[in-house]
Write a protein that holds these residues in place. Structure first.
Motif, PDB file in Angstrom:
ATOM      1  N   THR A  17       0.851  -1.185   0.000  1.00 42.13           N
ATOM      2  CA  THR A  17       0.000   0.000   0.000  1.00 42.13           C
ATOM      3  C   THR A  17       0.887   1.235   0.000  1.00 42.13           C
ATOM      4  N   ILE A  18       0.531   2.198  -0.834  1.00 42.93           N
ATOM      5  CA  ILE A  18       1.306   3.436  -0.920  1.00 42.93           C
ATOM      6  C   ILE A  18       0.451   4.612  -0.442  1.00 42.93           C
ATOM      7  N   ALA A  19       1.049   5.457   0.368  1.00 45.78           N
ATOM      8  CA  ALA A  19       0.365   6.645   0.890  1.00 45.78           C
ATOM      9  C   ALA A  19       0.971   7.891   0.265  1.00 45.78           C
ATOM     10  N   VAL A  20       0.112   8.858  -0.057  1.00 46.28           N
ATOM     11  CA  VAL A  20       0.548  10.147  -0.608  1.00 46.28           C
ATOM     12  C   VAL A  20       0.558  11.169   0.527  1.00 46.28           C
ATOM     13  N   LEU A  21       1.720  11.716   0.810  1.00 51.80           N
ATOM     14  CA  LEU A  21       1.849  12.667   1.916  1.00 51.80           C
ATOM     15  C   LEU A  21       1.404  14.069   1.499  1.00 51.80           C
ATOM     16  N   PRO A  22       1.033  14.912   2.462  1.00 46.59           N
ATOM     17  CA  PRO A  22       0.809  16.331   2.155  1.00 46.59           C
ATOM     18  C   PRO A  22       2.041  16.923   1.499  1.00 46.59           C
ATOM     19  N   VAL A  23       1.832  17.871   0.584  1.00 45.20           N
ATOM     20  CA  VAL A  23       2.929  18.435  -0.211  1.00 45.20           C
ATOM     21  C   VAL A  23       3.197  19.870   0.241  1.00 45.20           C
ATOM     22  N   PRO A  24       4.283  20.120   0.958  1.00 47.99           N
ATOM     23  CA  PRO A  24       4.613  21.503   1.313  1.00 47.99           C
ATOM     24  C   PRO A  24       4.754  22.360   0.054  1.00 47.99           C
ATOM     25  N   TYR A  25       4.125  23.527   0.055  1.00 43.36           N
ATOM     26  CA  TYR A  25       4.128  24.444  -1.088  1.00 43.36           C
ATOM     27  C   TYR A  25       4.641  25.776  -0.552  1.00 43.36           C
ATOM     28  N   VAL A  26       5.916  26.078  -0.826  1.00 37.36           N
ATOM     29  CA  VAL A  26       6.614  27.143  -0.111  1.00 37.36           C
ATOM     30  C   VAL A  26       7.151  28.205  -1.061  1.00 37.36           C
ATOM     31  N   ASN A  27       6.891  29.464  -0.725  1.00 37.27           N
ATOM     32  CA  ASN A  27       7.512  30.583  -1.418  1.00 37.27           C
ATOM     33  C   ASN A  27       8.931  30.733  -0.873  1.00 37.27           C
ATOM     34  N   SER A  28       9.937  30.493  -1.698  1.00 33.09           N
ATOM     35  CA  SER A  28      11.327  30.501  -1.241  1.00 33.09           C
ATOM     36  C   SER A  28      11.782  31.878  -0.770  1.00 33.09           C
ATOM     37  N   ASP A  29      11.177  32.928  -1.291  1.00 35.39           N
ATOM     38  CA  ASP A  29      11.579  34.285  -0.907  1.00 35.39           C
ATOM     39  C   ASP A  29      11.044  34.676   0.465  1.00 35.39           C
ATOM     40  N   THR A  30       9.787  34.344   0.718  1.00 39.53           N
ATOM     41  CA  THR A  30       9.144  34.764   1.968  1.00 39.53           C
ATOM     42  C   THR A  30       9.031  33.641   2.996  1.00 39.53           C
ATOM     43  N   GLN A  31       9.286  32.392   2.565  1.00 42.00           N
ATOM     44  CA  GLN A  31       9.141  31.200   3.404  1.00 42.00           C
ATOM     45  C   GLN A  31       7.693  30.991   3.866  1.00 42.00           C
ATOM     46  N   GLN A  32       6.763  31.619   3.173  1.00 44.26           N
ATOM     47  CA  GLN A  32       5.354  31.408   3.484  1.00 44.26           C
ATOM     48  C   GLN A  32       4.856  30.130   2.810  1.00 44.26           C
ATOM     49  N   GLU A  33       4.019  29.374   3.542  1.00 43.15           N
ATOM     50  CA  GLU A  33       3.461  28.138   3.015  1.00 43.15           C
ATOM     51  C   GLU A  33       1.965  28.309   2.775  1.00 43.15           C
ATOM     52  N   SER A  34       1.478  27.618   1.769  1.00 41.49           N
ATOM     53  CA  SER A  34       0.059  27.679   1.430  1.00 41.49           C
ATOM     54  C   SER A  34      -0.596  26.351   1.775  1.00 41.49           C
ATOM     55  N   GLU A  35      -1.508  26.367   2.747  1.00 42.58           N
ATOM     56  CA  GLU A  35      -2.224  25.150   3.127  1.00 42.58           C
ATOM     57  C   GLU A  35      -3.128  24.675   1.986  1.00 42.58           C
ATOM     58  N   ASP A  36      -3.793  25.609   1.326  1.00 45.94           N
ATOM     59  CA  ASP A  36      -4.687  25.233   0.224  1.00 45.94           C
ATOM     60  C   ASP A  36      -3.924  24.562  -0.909  1.00 45.94           C
ATOM     61  N   MET A  37      -2.773  25.125  -1.279  1.00 43.35           N
ATOM     62  CA  MET A  37      -1.995  24.542  -2.366  1.00 43.35           C
ATOM     63  C   MET A  37      -1.369  23.212  -1.946  1.00 43.35           C
ATOM     64  N   ALA A  38      -1.025  23.072  -0.672  1.00 45.85           N
ATOM     65  CA  ALA A  38      -0.480  21.809  -0.174  1.00 45.85           C
ATOM     66  C   ALA A  38      -1.514  20.695  -0.323  1.00 45.85           C
ATOM     67  N   LYS A  39      -2.771  21.002   0.004  1.00 44.18           N
ATOM     68  CA  LYS A  39      -3.851  20.022  -0.158  1.00 44.18           C
ATOM     69  C   LYS A  39      -4.132  19.758  -1.635  1.00 44.18           C
ATOM     70  N   PHE A  40      -4.098  20.817  -2.437  1.00 45.44           N
ATOM     71  CA  PHE A  40      -4.362  20.670  -3.867  1.00 45.44           C
ATOM     72  C   PHE A  40      -3.314  19.764  -4.518  1.00 45.44           C
ATOM     73  N   ALA A  41      -2.039  19.985  -4.178  1.00 48.08           N
ATOM     74  CA  ALA A  41      -0.961  19.186  -4.757  1.00 48.08           C
ATOM     75  C   ALA A  41      -1.047  17.732  -4.300  1.00 48.08           C
ATOM     76  N   GLN A  42      -1.400  17.521  -3.024  1.00 47.70           N
ATOM     77  CA  GLN A  42      -1.568  16.149  -2.530  1.00 47.70           C
ATOM     78  C   GLN A  42      -2.707  15.447  -3.264  1.00 47.70           C
ATOM     79  N   ASN A  43      -3.818  16.159  -3.454  1.00 48.73           N
ATOM     80  CA  ASN A  43      -4.944  15.585  -4.203  1.00 48.73           C
ATOM     81  C   ASN A  43      -4.558  15.279  -5.642  1.00 48.73           C
TER      82      ASN A  43
END
Length: 283
Positions: free
Chosen positions: A107-133
């Motif tokens: 069985t393979i599991a897909v982990l949440p995908v950190p989605y990070v702006n390298s300049d500001t180090q801000q992460e997007s929860e919505d995009m992390a979920k979108f990328a995982q989906n």
């Protein structure tokens, strides 16, 4: 009857005052070994039990110390308990106990995908979920190409991670061995997306010069005119990091930059890397 009403009113007043006092006081937090968090007010502790009451209640509840991993007191102090005796826990590679789910082979599991702006180090929860989906759906669509592996339901994955206090913000800090135990899988696909942005602006001007015409032997000069159109284009520069693990061993690791610098270009890189991973076979 009047005495009963007075007593009832006094009790109501006492409960209201107690509730108000509870609301103004910072609550204690009991973190159980199964990762359940109880916000409460601790009244008494012993070597065997902890007695506490829930917000707005006076009833005291007793909890065995053997079920507790840590207590974060409202005062700011924390107390950690021995986690080696947890019946549903397994030792992790970091030396702490993790709640182990029932193992589901192949069985393979897909982990949440950190989605990070390298300049500001801000992460997007919505995009992390979108990328995982996005990765999850791609694997489901190609289930015949990854046989004999099956993909763990995304709700199951995220629910187990949530109970363990893990999300896109700290997934990189958790050892893969612990993740496999928490999720009950022997295969994991993990990705991370970092990006920077830039803008480019262009302006186009359209116009005409002045003209001179004759009007009853008089010279008349017409007005100049011009129109300027501005256009701003946003560019995205991605780095997509992609790893696959089998029985805690990394079997595939790649980093890819999309060919185009568009907002959704990272999707093309995920697709490319999935198709070239060792679990994928052409049909």
């Amino acid at each position: 009857m009047k005495i009963k009403k007075v007593i009832a009113a006094i009790l109501m007043l006492f409960v209201s005052v107690f509730a108000f006092a509870q609301g103004g006081k910072k609550l204690d937090k009991i973190i159980k070994k199964d990762y359940t968090i109880i916000e409460c007010t601790i009244a008494k502790m012993s070597d065997q039990t902890v007695e506490y009451s829930l917000p707005g209640e006076t009833l005291q509840i007793s909890l065995a110390v053997s079920q507790i991993a840590r207590i974060d007191f409202g005062s700011g102090r924390s107390q950690t308990f021995d986690t080696s005796s947890a019946s549903n826990a397994a030792p992790s590679s970091s030396g702490q106990a993790v709640a182990a789910a029932e193992m589901k082979p192949n069985t393979i599991a897909v982990l949440p995908v950190p989605y990070v702006n390298s300049d500001t180090q801000q992460e997007s929860e919505d995009m992390a979920k979108f990328a995982q989906n996005d990765m999850y759906n791609k694997l489901l669509d190609k289930s015949a190409n990854i046989f004999p592996l099956t993909v763990q339901d995304l709700r199951t994955t995220n629910s187990l991670l949530h109970k363990a206090g893990i999300d896109h913000t700290n997934i990189d800090e958790t050892p893969v061995a612990d993740l496999e135990k928490i999720l009950g899988v022997d295969n994991i696909v993990a990705a991370k997306i970092s990006y920077t942005m830039s803008t480019s602006s262009t302006a186009s001007t359209y116009g005409g010069g002045s003209t001179t015409i004759s009007n009853n032997d008089k010279k008349v000069k017409s007005s100049d005119y011009s129109t300027t159109t501005a256009n701003t284009q946003m560019y995205y520069y991605y780095n997509v990091y992609f790893d696959m693990y089998k029985n805690t061993t990394k079997i595939y690791s790649q980093t890819r930059k999309p060919f185009l610098n568009l907002k959704d270009s990272w999707i093309d890189s995920i697709t490319y890397l999935l198709k070239r991973s060792p679990i994928y076979t052409k049909k």
